[in-house]
Design a protein around this motif. Structure first.
Motif, PDB file in Angstrom:
ATOM      1  N   GLN A 168       0.808  -1.011  -0.115  1.00  0.00           N
ATOM      2  CA  GLN A 168       0.170  -0.031   0.001  1.00  0.00           C
ATOM      3  C   GLN A 168       0.981   1.255   0.029  1.00  0.00           C
ATOM      4  N   VAL A 169       1.914   1.218   0.413  1.00  0.00           N
ATOM      5  CA  VAL A 169       2.774   2.389   0.639  1.00  0.00           C
ATOM      6  C   VAL A 169       3.582   2.535  -0.397  1.00  0.00           C
ATOM      7  N   ASN A 170       4.022   3.958  -0.664  1.00  0.00           N
ATOM      8  CA  ASN A 170       4.833   4.436  -1.780  1.00  0.00           C
ATOM      9  C   ASN A 170       6.305   4.456  -1.102  1.00  0.00           C
ATOM     10  N   ALA A 171       7.356   4.177  -1.789  1.00  0.00           N
ATOM     11  CA  ALA A 171       8.542   3.967  -1.156  1.00  0.00           C
ATOM     12  C   ALA A 171       9.587   5.302  -1.562  1.00  0.00           C
ATOM     13  N   TYR A 177       1.055  10.176  -0.612  1.00  0.00           N
ATOM     14  CA  TYR A 177      -0.003  10.259  -1.311  1.00  0.00           C
ATOM     15  C   TYR A 177      -1.010   9.219  -0.689  1.00  0.00           C
ATOM     16  N   ALA A 178      -1.725   8.574  -1.622  1.00  0.00           N
ATOM     17  CA  ALA A 178      -2.931   7.811  -1.091  1.00  0.00           C
ATOM     18  C   ALA A 178      -2.495   6.519  -0.135  1.00  0.00           C
ATOM     19  N   GLY A 179      -1.439   6.079  -0.420  1.00  0.00           N
ATOM     20  CA  GLY A 179      -1.070   4.941   0.268  1.00  0.00           C
ATOM     21  C   GLY A 179      -0.794   5.223   1.888  1.00  0.00           C
ATOM     22  N   GLY A 180      -0.620   6.505   2.169  1.00  0.00           N
ATOM     23  CA  GLY A 180      -0.198   6.903   3.794  1.00  0.00           C
ATOM     24  C   GLY A 180       1.022   6.675   3.960  1.00  0.00           C
ATOM     25  N   ILE A 181       1.495   6.821   5.363  1.00  0.00           N
ATOM     26  CA  ILE A 181       2.566   6.906   5.777  1.00  0.00           C
ATOM     27  C   ILE A 181       2.632   5.583   6.809  1.00  0.00           C
ATOM     28  N   TYR A 182       3.927   5.041   6.580  1.00  0.00           N
ATOM     29  CA  TYR A 182       4.152   3.761   7.285  1.00  0.00           C
ATOM     30  C   TYR A 182       5.405   3.789   8.105  1.00  0.00           C
ATOM     31  N   ILE A 183       5.659   2.802   9.039  1.00  0.00           N
ATOM     32  CA  ILE A 183       6.991   2.952   9.751  1.00  0.00           C
ATOM     33  C   ILE A 183       7.487   1.435   9.968  1.00  0.00           C
TER      34      ILE A 183
END
Length: 486
Positions: free
Chosen positions: A183-186, A206-212
């Motif tokens: 889902q995330v953008n690298a 963007y649409a994928g959101g923020i990840y950790i």
């Protein structure tokens, strides 16, 4: 006759008492305040065509997506390669400063995007949004390359024994493609260490959101290869613009992790928002306790997150827009907040802004409304805050340029009018409380703005000033103030 003399004598004593009280309130109570020195010999122009093609004179000009680190007493900012009226060179810009005020352009990391990265991103030739940290006696530089508007993106790593290089490319940290399982953008990596000193990478846009996701401290790459980790912020409603540029900072006094992200379009509506969490993986809640992930539950709002920097304009100035993509720095007991900002009179001129970061009584970061000029937080006096102010409320639902409004802090403790039921008080070392009368609406009939007061440099009028920054109780919105010079 005696009664008349008695009355006159009483009035004289009353006048003397009032005079002495005012003396104590305005003068005797006063403390010595150390003001910052001018950051340059003369005002600095936002737009300067004469330096357009002279990198040696760029200083803060042409900075975008900056991240900051302090090494051996010198501050370094690494940023996306950007240039007004010209094609940017492939590379990562580097600037340095001994004091966070005077900046020197150092050069670039890399001459070109590696061929395998270029192939993965369909020919992308620009490095975006770097971050750099020190681990194991080595500097780790994280970079991203992306085909604009797609998920064909790549986060890579380079290392060096010196902050000024040379840098050795170590290859992939994480990459994504349109149509893959992620889902995330690298893109937009930001590195943060947890309470135990273990490294994590927050990233995405963007649409994928923020990840950790967690990193391996020895290699600097993912602890679990291919694991995108946990989502900590979401894009919001589909009609809203970008979410990107994450950064996280831990504050040991509050024992919170603070996540900052940027919303809006980078040339105008860009703004920075914050949430906090006791755990590095979230959930991150804003000032109003909205989860930065559970965004659709906020009725009537296009987004969540407490706005702490947004496009603005004080009097006598064209203002700044595109105030986003921030970096965070702890330097001993001091905290700083950097971001890019575009000139209000020409959005193609992007500058590096460095601002002091203050902390409210309830543990929230509050950004100075003025760029840093060497000021020091200190005890303030009632006399220092009495006078005319310019006030800006960072409306969370309005990302356009917000204009300052007049605010008067009167010597009798009232706000704006002598007979007003709105009033102010200075508490502690430098906490100012503004009480706004709202019977039948506010708790105890008053909404309270709680702000930190500090000296600063007035960049719009090129003189010393006093500022305040903090939050409103009513809407949980950041409020800024700048005292008007006499």
């Amino acid at each position: 006759m005696k009664n008349r003399a008695y009355i006159i004598t009483s009035l004289l004593f009353l006048s003397l008492f009032i005079g002495l009280a005012l003396y104590y309130f305005l003068v005797k109570e006063d403390v010595s305040i150390t003001m910052p020195e001018p950051p340059a010999e003369e005002p600095i122009s936002k737009v300067d065509a004469a330096i357009m093609h002279n990198e040696a004179k760029w200083t803060t000009n042409n900075t975008h997506d900056g991240e900051i680190i302090k090494v051996d007493g010198m501050y370094y900012v690494f940023s996306t390669d950007y240039m007004v009226a010209g094609e940017p060179k492939p590379g990562i810009m580097v600037r340095k400063s001994p004091d966070l005020v005077n900046w020197e352009f150092v050069g670039r990391v890399f001459d070109a995007v590696p061929e395998d990265v270029k192939e993965w991103t369909n020919g992308a030739s620009i490095f975006w949004a770097p971050d750099v940290v020190e681990m194991n006696g080595t500097f780790y530089l994280y970079y991203s390359v992306s085909e604009f508007g797609t998920k064909n993106s790549y986060i890579g790593l380079a290392t060096s024994q010196s902050i000024e290089g040379p840098w050795e490319n170590k290859g992939e940290v994480f990459k994504t493609k349109n149509g893959d399982e992620y889902q995330v953008n690298a893109i937009d990596p930001g590195i943060i260490f947890d309470r135990e000193g273990e490294p994590w990478m927050v990233f995405g846009s963007y649409a994928g959101g923020i990840y950790i996701t967690e990193l391996n401290k020895e290699t600097g790459k993912l602890k679990e290869p291919g694991n995108q980790g946990t989502q900590v912020a979401n894009k919001g409603r589909q009609d809203h613009q970008a979410l990107e540029g994450p950064a996280i900072m831990y504050h040991s006094d509050t024992d919170y992790f603070y996540l900052t992200v940027s919303y809006g379009w980078l040339e105008d509506t860009y703004n920075v928002r914050v949430g906090r969490s006791k755990e590095i993986t979230g959930p991150y809640l804003d000032y109003n306790e909205n989860d930065l992930v559970d965004i659709e539950s906020v009725t009537g709002s296009p987004d969540v997150g407490t706005k702490i920097v947004g496009s603005y304009a004080f009097e006598n100035d064209s203002g700044w827009q595109g105030t986003g993509h921030n970096g965070l720095l702890r330097d001993g007991d001091d905290y700083y907040f950097i971001h890019n900002a575009r000139a209000g009179n020409d959005p193609y001129w992007s500058h590096l802004h460095v601002r002091k970061l203050y902390w409210t009584e309830d543990g929230w970061p509050a950004v100075s409304p003025q760029r840093y000029a060497g000021e020091v937080e200190q005890k303030m006096s009632k006399k220092a805050v009495i006078g005319e102010w310019e006030n800006i409320v960072l409306d969370r639902l309005n990302d356009n340029v917000l204009q300052s409004q007049q605010l008067s802090l009167l010597s009798n403790g009232k706000l704006n009018e002598e007979t007003s039921q709105d009033y102010w008080e200075l508490t502690g070392e430098n906490t100012l409380k503004l009480y706004w009368y709202a019977p039948d609406d506010a708790p105890n009939d008053y909404w309270v703005d709680t702000v930190v007061v500090a000296p600063a440099w007035d960049w719009e009028n090129w003189t010393e000033t006093i500022i305040f920054t903090g939050y409103s109780e009513q809407f949980g919105e950041a409020v800024w103030g700048k005292k008007v010079a006499k």
